[in-house]
Design a protein around this motif. Structure first.
Motif, PDB file in Angstrom:
ATOM      1  N   ILE A 189      87.166  43.608  14.291  1.00  0.00           N
ATOM      2  CA  ILE A 189      86.006  43.009  14.968  1.00  0.00           C
ATOM      3  C   ILE A 189      85.997  43.477  16.420  1.00  0.00           C
ATOM      4  O   ILE A 189      87.032  43.877  16.959  1.00  0.00           O
ATOM      5  CB  ILE A 189      86.045  41.460  14.945  1.00  0.00           C
ATOM      6  CG1 ILE A 189      87.330  40.943  15.587  1.00  0.00           C
ATOM      7  CG2 ILE A 189      85.887  40.945  13.528  1.00  0.00           C
ATOM      8  CD1 ILE A 189      87.313  39.467  15.882  1.00  0.00           C
ATOM      9  N   ARG A 190      84.832  43.426  17.033  1.00  0.00           N
ATOM     10  CA  ARG A 190      84.740  43.722  18.457  1.00  0.00           C
ATOM     11  C   ARG A 190      85.075  42.436  19.221  1.00  0.00           C
ATOM     12  O   ARG A 190      84.663  41.354  18.828  1.00  0.00           O
ATOM     13  CB  ARG A 190      83.333  44.197  18.824  1.00  0.00           C
ATOM     14  CG  ARG A 190      83.017  45.575  18.254  1.00  0.00           C
ATOM     15  CD  ARG A 190      81.655  46.053  18.671  1.00  0.00           C
ATOM     16  NE  ARG A 190      81.586  46.349  20.091  1.00  0.00           N
ATOM     17  CZ  ARG A 190      81.952  47.512  20.643  1.00  0.00           C
ATOM     18  NH1 ARG A 190      82.422  48.466  19.873  1.00  0.00           N
ATOM     19  NH2 ARG A 190      81.834  47.711  21.925  1.00  0.00           N
ATOM     20  N   LEU A 191      85.797  42.585  20.275  1.00  0.00           N
ATOM     21  CA  LEU A 191      86.147  41.433  21.097  1.00  0.00           C
ATOM     22  C   LEU A 191      84.995  41.087  22.030  1.00  0.00           C
ATOM     23  O   LEU A 191      84.296  41.970  22.529  1.00  0.00           O
ATOM     24  CB  LEU A 191      87.400  41.727  21.939  1.00  0.00           C
ATOM     25  CG  LEU A 191      88.673  41.994  21.135  1.00  0.00           C
ATOM     26  CD1 LEU A 191      89.802  42.378  22.069  1.00  0.00           C
ATOM     27  CD2 LEU A 191      89.062  40.771  20.319  1.00  0.00           C
ATOM     28  N   ILE A 192      84.784  39.807  22.256  1.00  0.00           N
ATOM     29  CA  ILE A 192      83.748  39.364  23.190  1.00  0.00           C
ATOM     30  C   ILE A 192      84.169  39.803  24.593  1.00  0.00           C
ATOM     31  O   ILE A 192      85.341  39.771  24.951  1.00  0.00           O
ATOM     32  CB  ILE A 192      83.617  37.823  23.128  1.00  0.00           C
ATOM     33  CG1 ILE A 192      83.125  37.419  21.736  1.00  0.00           C
ATOM     34  CG2 ILE A 192      82.667  37.313  24.202  1.00  0.00           C
ATOM     35  CD1 ILE A 192      83.114  35.930  21.507  1.00  0.00           C
ATOM     36  N   ASN A 193      83.180  40.227  25.393  1.00  0.00           N
ATOM     37  CA  ASN A 193      83.419  40.712  26.754  1.00  0.00           C
ATOM     38  C   ASN A 193      84.394  41.887  26.772  1.00  0.00           C
ATOM     39  O   ASN A 193      85.238  42.004  27.635  1.00  0.00           O
ATOM     40  CB  ASN A 193      83.969  39.596  27.649  1.00  0.00           C
ATOM     41  CG  ASN A 193      82.977  38.462  27.789  1.00  0.00           C
ATOM     42  OD1 ASN A 193      81.776  38.690  27.805  1.00  0.00           O
ATOM     43  ND2 ASN A 193      83.486  37.244  27.881  1.00  0.00           N
ATOM     44  N   SER A 194      84.249  42.753  25.770  1.00  0.00           N
ATOM     45  CA  SER A 194      85.107  43.920  25.698  1.00  0.00           C
ATOM     46  C   SER A 194      84.241  45.156  25.592  1.00  0.00           C
ATOM     47  O   SER A 194      83.153  45.129  25.045  1.00  0.00           O
ATOM     48  CB  SER A 194      86.023  43.821  24.476  1.00  0.00           C
ATOM     49  OG  SER A 194      86.719  45.000  24.294  1.00  0.00           O
ATOM     50  N   ASN A 195      84.720  46.252  26.119  1.00  0.00           N
ATOM     51  CA  ASN A 195      83.976  47.505  25.991  1.00  0.00           C
ATOM     52  C   ASN A 195      84.511  48.326  24.838  1.00  0.00           C
ATOM     53  O   ASN A 195      84.277  49.525  24.770  1.00  0.00           O
ATOM     54  CB  ASN A 195      84.029  48.298  27.307  1.00  0.00           C
ATOM     55  CG  ASN A 195      85.473  48.595  27.724  1.00  0.00           C
ATOM     56  OD1 ASN A 195      86.409  48.285  26.992  1.00  0.00           O
ATOM     57  ND2 ASN A 195      85.624  49.210  28.886  1.00  0.00           N
ATOM     58  N   LEU A 196      85.260  47.709  23.920  1.00  0.00           N
ATOM     59  CA  LEU A 196      85.823  48.433  22.772  1.00  0.00           C
ATOM     60  C   LEU A 196      84.754  48.727  21.745  1.00  0.00           C
ATOM     61  O   LEU A 196      83.911  47.942  21.478  1.00  0.00           O
ATOM     62  CB  LEU A 196      86.942  47.611  22.139  1.00  0.00           C
ATOM     63  CG  LEU A 196      88.103  47.317  23.043  1.00  0.00           C
ATOM     64  CD1 LEU A 196      89.117  46.432  22.333  1.00  0.00           C
ATOM     65  CD2 LEU A 196      88.779  48.587  23.487  1.00  0.00           C
TER      66      LEU A 196
END
Length: 196
Positions: A189-196
């Protein structure tokens, strides 16, 4: 707490084999913590991790995990939740986001584990994925001893305690038929507040 005690499609503890095992594991236990430890150690030690042992079929429902005695961490957490709920102990599902290669670097994937609600302790996480060289998960109140530590800024202990498995987990376990197909398509999953 009701949702953490309820049977469901994947945590199907109304299955007679699960009920029988849950009763057997709880027999001769003197308290709630003993029951949790017995259920945890059963799933950790008696259910083989699909990837570690290169085993098929891919399981998802708790009853299938018990039938085939194998599962990825996610499926093993479904069986552990089922055994605990069958013993009237609230149990949920938790996830970590970890580096696939244990380096702390990409690619990343989700790792499945459990949280159990203990009357004298509150929510406590346990990880029945199966021990091996470098992995030593234990039920060791009051300290948590999970299979994997968080090693980098892009890894996370996700804080939620889910009553049901995440859709992304179910899709992977139901789409693929062999352990290596799942291994090559581990969910992330993409992390919240992440630029991943």
């Amino acid at each position: 707490m009701d949702k953490y005690l309820a049977p469901s499609r994947y945590i199907n503890f109304e299955d007679p084999r699960i009920l029988s095992l849950a009763r057997s594991l709880a027999k001769n236990c003197s308290n709630e913590n003993d029951i949790v430890k017995k259920c945890f150690e059963y799933v950790r030690d008696e259910i083989k991790h699909s990837s570690d042992f290169k085993l098929n079929p891919i399981t998802c429902k708790a009853s299938d995990v018990l039938l085939h005695k194998t599962g990825y961490c996610y499926a093993k957490s479904h069986l552990l939740a089922a055994l605990l709920r069958a013993n009237d102990i609230p149990a949920g599902l938790c996830y970590q986001r970890l580096s696939v290669g244990d380096s702390g670097d990409a690619p990343y994937c989700l790792h499945g584990l459990n949280a159990v609600y203990l009357r004298d302790h509150g929510w406590y996480r346990i990880d029945a994925r199966g021990n091996k060289n470098g992995v030593n998960a234990q039920f060791s109140l009051p300290r948590e001893q999970l299979a994997f530590p968080i090693q980098s800024k892009n890894e996370r202990d996700l804080p939620e305690i889910w009553a049901e498995p995440l859709d992304i987990i179910i899709k992977i376990l139901e789409k693929y038929e062999t352990y290596d197909q799942v291994l090559n398509n581990l969910p992330d999953i993409r992390l919240i507040n992440s630029n991943l």
